[in-house]
Scaffold this active site. Structure first.
Site, mmCIF file in Angstrom:
data_model
loop_
_atom_site.group_PDB
_atom_site.id
_atom_site.type_symbol
_atom_site.label_atom_id
_atom_site.label_comp_id
_atom_site.label_asym_id
_atom_site.label_seq_id
_atom_site.Cartn_x
_atom_site.Cartn_y
_atom_site.Cartn_z
ATOM 1 N N ARG A 123 -8.426 -12.580 -2.592
ATOM 2 C CA ARG A 123 -9.013 -12.556 -1.070
ATOM 3 C C ARG A 123 -9.720 -11.096 -1.221
ATOM 4 N NH1 ARG A 123 -9.709 -9.098 2.833
ATOM 5 N NH2 ARG A 123 -7.494 -8.310 2.506
ATOM 6 N N ASP A 124 -9.140 -10.039 -0.990
ATOM 7 C CA ASP A 124 -10.016 -8.685 -1.229
ATOM 8 C C ASP A 124 -11.024 -8.672 -2.361
ATOM 9 O OD1 ASP A 124 -10.786 -6.270 -0.307
ATOM 10 O OD2 ASP A 124 -8.763 -5.950 0.558
ATOM 11 N N HIS A 169 -14.561 -10.326 -1.823
ATOM 12 C CA HIS A 169 -15.638 -9.245 -1.562
ATOM 13 C C HIS A 169 -16.451 -8.596 -2.982
ATOM 14 C CE1 HIS A 169 -14.525 -9.130 2.812
ATOM 15 N NE2 HIS A 169 -13.386 -8.520 2.346
ATOM 16 N N SER A 174 -8.296 0.348 5.734
ATOM 17 C CA SER A 174 -9.406 -0.650 5.087
ATOM 18 C C SER A 174 -10.484 0.108 4.505
ATOM 19 C CB SER A 174 -9.985 -1.241 6.501
ATOM 20 O OG SER A 174 -8.945 -1.719 7.304
ATOM 21 N N HIS A 188 -1.237 -1.468 3.089
ATOM 22 C CA HIS A 188 -2.667 -1.977 2.264
ATOM 23 C C HIS A 188 -3.606 -0.725 1.864
ATOM 24 C CE1 HIS A 188 -5.987 -5.216 1.273
ATOM 25 N NE2 HIS A 188 -6.422 -4.052 1.587
ATOM 26 N N HIS A 206 -6.850 1.040 -0.253
ATOM 27 C CA HIS A 206 -8.042 1.125 -1.078
ATOM 28 C C HIS A 206 -8.209 2.275 -1.942
ATOM 29 C CE1 HIS A 206 -9.905 -2.705 0.116
ATOM 30 N NE2 HIS A 206 -9.215 -2.726 0.917
ATOM 31 N N TYR A 216 -15.365 0.796 6.747
ATOM 32 C CA TYR A 216 -14.869 -0.655 6.161
ATOM 33 C C TYR A 216 -15.261 -0.913 4.772
ATOM 34 C CZ TYR A 216 -12.798 -5.307 7.270
ATOM 35 O OH TYR A 216 -12.073 -6.258 7.366
#
Length: 349
Positions: free
Chosen positions: A20-21, A24, A174, A203, A205, A294
């Protein structure tokens, strides 16, 4: 009503969001065979939950976000047919996906509905959580761009989701902008607010290189669900790498049910070949973490940089100054034109 899928032997439940991520990073070009092979490898390694959708969630395939090579509902179905033990999750953003999309995803084998809103807009998710619970789906809430508001305000938004039927509310970094204590304080605030009403998740990054460290902070602060992506396969510099998380969790005694060697093999031999390139902590990604942008803006910024001949890192920095959020990717065009005019004015002097 659905119970939370949580084995008593786990200290935390891991969700892999490569499919899913990672969409991108791959510009939403996953094939059915790639999904099948990745799900099989993650399932065999013991990953409890695998998220599969367009990068921007159900219904995200569009001019604004980018079109999927393979319809996401088809990918969800392939994932569900492939997984033997893992549960298949799907993401939806109110206003992008619809209630009908949720029903179709469930019919295709998805069993965990993850509903994401900007961190100040939890109220737009109320009807979607209601439907998901009526359908018997497990529910997860995403409060995106969590670095932009205080822990206290974030906890108030988490309460809205929990009261609507959300079973786990995530602190979602995000932009990869949170630093250690920022994660701890937000997770602790949600744990204190929600108590036994809902679990708390995190979550992260890698835009400041802190995805793993921040996830450890989250667990120590009381988070029971943690996201990551094999090989950091995600937006920006990528997500916290699952294989590294499992190695660290093993060393500090956090039980996940995932075999370290199997997940390391999956990352190296199955996930990496499906990636268009490694997710890098380069200047563009670093600027996103530093400026609070983002993570999915990265590919959009690179595209506009090439189109208008302006530096992508400058586009991203100004996006941070404007406090843009997910869904405002088109404003990168305005910023590019602004920088272009400034360049031309400077050249004419």
């Amino acid at each position: 009503m659905s119970d939370i899928f949580f084995n008593p032997i786990w200290d935390v439940r891991m969700t892999d969001t490569s499919l899913r991520d990672g969409s991108h990073h791959k510009r939403h070009q996953f094939t059915g065979e790639e999904v099948r092979s990745i799900v099989a490898a993650l399932d065999a390694a013991g990953v409890p939950v695998i998220e599969v959708t367009h990068g921007d969630g159900l219904g995200g395939s569009s001019f604004n976000y980018g079109f999927s090579k393979t319809p996401e509902q088809e990918l969800i179905k392939i994932a569900a047919e492939t997984a033997k033990e893992s549960k298949i999750a799907f993401l939806m953003l109110p206003g992008v996906g619809t209630k009908e999309d949720i029903k179709e995803a469930q019919n295709n084998g998805g069993s965990i509905c993850r509903i994401a809103t900007h961190c100040t807009e939890a109220d737009v998710s109320i009807q979607h959580f209601g439907l998901a619970r009526e359908l018997g789906l497990e529910t997860v809430g995403f409060l995106m761009m969590a670095h932009t508001i205080s822990p206290e305000k974030l906890a108030q938004q988490a309460r809205i989701m929990a009261d609507a039927g959300c079973q786990c509310v995530y602190v979602v970094d995000s932009a990869g902008a949170l630093v250690l204590e920022g994660v701890r304080d937000r997770v602790q605030a949600l744990v204190a607010e929600l108590g036994s009403d809902a679990q708390v998740g995190f979550h992260g990054h890698e835009n400041l290189g802190l995805g793993v460290a921040n996830s450890v902070e989250a667990v120590r602060a009381g988070a029971k669900q943690i996201d990551g992506s094999c090989r950091r396969f995600g937006a920006g510099a990528g997500n916290a790498p699952v294989e590294a998380l499992i190695g660290v969790f093993d060393k500090i005694g956090v039980k996940t049910g995932i075999d370290f060697f199997d997940i390391a093999d999956a990352a190296e031999e199955v996930v990496a070949p499906a990636m268009p390139a490694e997710c890098l902590l380069d200047r563009n990604a670093l600027i996103m973490g530093y400026s609070g942008v983002y993570s999915s803006f990265l590919k959009h910024a690179i595209r506009q940089s090439e189109r208008y001949g302006v530096p992508a890192h400058q586009l991203l920095h100004r996006a941070g100054q404007r406090k843009l959020i997910g869904g405002q990717e088109d404003q990168l065009i305005d910023i590019a034109l602004e920088i272009k005019r400034e360049q031309e004015a400077a050249a004419s002097k």
